[in-house]
Design a protein around this motif. Structure first.
Motif, PDB file in Angstrom:
ATOM      1  N   HIS A   1       0.834  -1.204   0.000  1.00  0.00           N
ATOM      2  CA  HIS A   1       0.000   0.000   0.000  1.00  0.00           C
ATOM      3  C   HIS A   1       0.870   1.256   0.000  1.00  0.00           C
ATOM      4  CE1 HIS A   1      -3.338   2.659   0.737  1.00  0.00           C
ATOM      5  NE2 HIS A   1      -2.693   3.160   1.765  1.00  0.00           N
ATOM      6  N   ALA A   2       1.945   1.239   0.777  1.00  0.00           N
ATOM      7  CA  ALA A   2       2.824   2.411   0.820  1.00  0.00           C
ATOM      8  C   ALA A   2       3.434   2.686  -0.550  1.00  0.00           C
ATOM      9  CB  ALA A   2       3.937   2.200   1.848  1.00  0.00           C
ATOM     10  N   ARG A   3       3.724   1.643  -1.307  1.00  0.00           N
ATOM     11  CA  ARG A   3       4.304   1.808  -2.640  1.00  0.00           C
ATOM     12  C   ARG A   3       3.287   2.260  -3.677  1.00  0.00           C
ATOM     13  NH1 ARG A   3       9.734   1.944  -2.210  1.00  0.00           N
ATOM     14  NH2 ARG A   3      10.553   0.110  -1.209  1.00  0.00           N
ATOM     15  N   THR A   4       1.991   2.043  -3.391  1.00  0.00           N
ATOM     16  CA  THR A   4       0.990   2.347  -4.413  1.00  0.00           C
ATOM     17  C   THR A   4       0.061   3.488  -4.029  1.00  0.00           C
ATOM     18  OG1 THR A   4      -0.491   0.657  -3.524  1.00  0.00           O
ATOM     19  CG2 THR A   4       0.966   0.000  -5.323  1.00  0.00           C
ATOM     20  N   VAL A   5       0.366   4.233  -2.967  1.00  0.00           N
ATOM     21  CA  VAL A   5      -0.457   5.381  -2.604  1.00  0.00           C
ATOM     22  C   VAL A   5      -0.456   6.351  -3.770  1.00  0.00           C
ATOM     23  CG1 VAL A   5      -0.607   7.390  -1.099  1.00  0.00           C
ATOM     24  CG2 VAL A   5      -0.109   5.172  -0.125  1.00  0.00           C
ATOM     25  N   GLY A   6      -1.622   6.755  -4.195  1.00  0.00           N
ATOM     26  CA  GLY A   6      -1.730   7.633  -5.341  1.00  0.00           C
ATOM     27  C   GLY A   6      -1.737   6.871  -6.646  1.00  0.00           C
ATOM     28  N   GLY A   7      -1.565   5.545  -6.583  1.00  0.00           N
ATOM     29  CA  GLY A   7      -1.613   4.709  -7.757  1.00  0.00           C
ATOM     30  C   GLY A   7      -0.467   4.917  -8.728  1.00  0.00           C
ATOM     31  N   GLY A   8       0.638   5.475  -8.279  1.00  0.00           N
ATOM     32  CA  GLY A   8       1.740   5.759  -9.195  1.00  0.00           C
ATOM     33  C   GLY A   8       1.453   7.091  -9.855  1.00  0.00           C
TER      34      GLY A   8
ATOM     35  N   TYR B   1       5.558   6.412 -11.014  1.00  0.00           N
ATOM     36  CA  TYR B   1       6.849   6.529 -10.347  1.00  0.00           C
ATOM     37  C   TYR B   1       7.936   6.765 -11.381  1.00  0.00           C
ATOM     38  CZ  TYR B   1       4.272   3.980  -6.770  1.00  0.00           C
ATOM     39  OH  TYR B   1       3.330   3.584  -5.866  1.00  0.00           O
ATOM     40  N   CYS B   2       9.022   7.358 -10.949  1.00  0.00           N
ATOM     41  CA  CYS B   2      10.231   7.366 -11.774  1.00  0.00           C
ATOM     42  C   CYS B   2      10.871   5.988 -11.650  1.00  0.00           C
ATOM     43  CB  CYS B   2      11.200   8.440 -11.302  1.00  0.00           C
ATOM     44  SG  CYS B   2      10.528  10.114 -11.400  1.00  0.00           S
ATOM     45  N   ASP B   3      10.943   5.477 -10.414  1.00  0.00           N
ATOM     46  CA  ASP B   3      11.460   4.140 -10.123  1.00  0.00           C
ATOM     47  C   ASP B   3      10.750   3.660  -8.862  1.00  0.00           C
ATOM     48  OD1 ASP B   3      12.910   1.909  -9.242  1.00  0.00           O
ATOM     49  OD2 ASP B   3      14.777   2.674 -10.070  1.00  0.00           O
ATOM     50  N   ALA B   4       9.882   2.677  -8.980  1.00  0.00           N
ATOM     51  CA  ALA B   4       9.064   2.217  -7.855  1.00  0.00           C
ATOM     52  C   ALA B   4       9.862   1.512  -6.770  1.00  0.00           C
ATOM     53  CB  ALA B   4       7.958   1.281  -8.364  1.00  0.00           C
ATOM     54  N   ASN B   5      11.127   1.187  -7.021  1.00  0.00           N
ATOM     55  CA  ASN B   5      11.914   0.434  -6.045  1.00  0.00           C
ATOM     56  C   ASN B   5      13.111   1.183  -5.481  1.00  0.00           C
ATOM     57  OD1 ASN B   5      10.341  -1.977  -6.322  1.00  0.00           O
ATOM     58  ND2 ASN B   5      11.281  -2.219  -8.324  1.00  0.00           N
ATOM     59  N   ASN B   6      13.421   2.356  -6.024  1.00  0.00           N
ATOM     60  CA  ASN B   6      14.630   3.059  -5.589  1.00  0.00           C
ATOM     61  C   ASN B   6      14.382   4.561  -5.452  1.00  0.00           C
ATOM     62  OD1 ASN B   6      16.643   0.813  -5.762  1.00  0.00           O
ATOM     63  ND2 ASN B   6      15.940   0.820  -7.886  1.00  0.00           N
TER      64      ASN B   6
ATOM     65  N   GLN C   1       7.811  10.229  -4.864  1.00  0.00           N
ATOM     66  CA  GLN C   1       7.834  10.369  -6.324  1.00  0.00           C
ATOM     67  C   GLN C   1       6.410  10.442  -6.852  1.00  0.00           C
ATOM     68  OE1 GLN C   1      10.075   7.164  -8.183  1.00  0.00           O
ATOM     69  NE2 GLN C   1      11.532   7.198  -6.486  1.00  0.00           N
ATOM     70  N   SER C   2       5.579   9.534  -6.380  1.00  0.00           N
ATOM     71  CA  SER C   2       4.186   9.489  -6.820  1.00  0.00           C
ATOM     72  C   SER C   2       3.456  10.775  -6.435  1.00  0.00           C
ATOM     73  CB  SER C   2       3.483   8.274  -6.202  1.00  0.00           C
ATOM     74  OG  SER C   2       2.141   8.236  -6.588  1.00  0.00           O
ATOM     75  N   GLN C   3       3.698  11.236  -5.214  1.00  0.00           N
ATOM     76  CA  GLN C   3       3.052  12.479  -4.764  1.00  0.00           C
ATOM     77  C   GLN C   3       3.484  13.658  -5.620  1.00  0.00           C
ATOM     78  OE1 GLN C   3       4.197  12.585  -0.649  1.00  0.00           O
ATOM     79  NE2 GLN C   3       2.616  11.148  -0.024  1.00  0.00           N
ATOM     80  N   TYR C   4       4.776  13.754  -5.902  1.00  0.00           N
ATOM     81  CA  TYR C   4       5.274  14.858  -6.731  1.00  0.00           C
ATOM     82  C   TYR C   4       4.669  14.805  -8.133  1.00  0.00           C
ATOM     83  CZ  TYR C   4       9.037  16.141  -3.420  1.00  0.00           C
ATOM     84  OH  TYR C   4       9.757  16.566  -2.342  1.00  0.00           O
ATOM     85  N   LEU C   5       4.704  13.604  -8.750  1.00  0.00           N
ATOM     86  CA  LEU C   5       4.214  13.485 -10.120  1.00  0.00           C
ATOM     87  C   LEU C   5       2.707  13.710 -10.224  1.00  0.00           C
ATOM     88  CD1 LEU C   5       6.411  10.485 -11.271  1.00  0.00           C
ATOM     89  CD2 LEU C   5       6.615  12.867 -12.007  1.00  0.00           C
ATOM     90  N   ASN C   6       1.978  13.430  -9.161  1.00  0.00           N
ATOM     91  CA  ASN C   6       0.527  13.645  -9.153  1.00  0.00           C
ATOM     92  C   ASN C   6       0.130  15.034  -8.661  1.00  0.00           C
ATOM     93  OD1 ASN C   6      -0.426  11.128 -10.115  1.00  0.00           O
ATOM     94  ND2 ASN C   6       0.040  10.202  -8.140  1.00  0.00           N
TER      95      ASN C   6
END
Length: 85
Positions: free
Chosen positions: A31-38, A40-45, A64-69
């Motif tokens: 869930h922490a990795r997918t908040v905002g649904g992406g 990402y620039c890099d979902a693992n780093n 990253q997701s927050q910034y891009l969204n």
């Protein structure tokens, strides 16, 4: 014999509780990795990003997701372009 059954049930309960706790931990991480649904620039780093025209280093995947969204202009993956257009 009753003691053996009791120990088996206790062991089974401990295994089930451990599996449940691991499931909760794993789902929280997903869930922490997918908040905002992406996206990402890099979902693992962690990466460097241009956020609202300023370069930000070591940005974790959730941020990253927050910034891009965010909808802020001049926000993208990689360092900001410092040379004039």
């Amino acid at each position: 014999m009753k003691r053996s059954i009791k120990h088996s049930l206790s062991f089974a309960a401990a295994v089930a509780l451990g599996a449940f706790a691991f499931g909760l931990f794993w789902s929280a991480q997903v869930h922490a990795r997918t908040v905002g649904g992406g996206p990402y620039c890099d979902a693992n780093n962690n990466v460097t990003m241009c956020y609202n025209g300023g370069t930000v280093s070591n940005v974790d995947p959730t941020t990253q997701s927050q910034y891009l969204n965010s909808g802020k202009p001049n926000t993208y993956c990689g360092a900001c372009n410092t040379s004039p257009p």
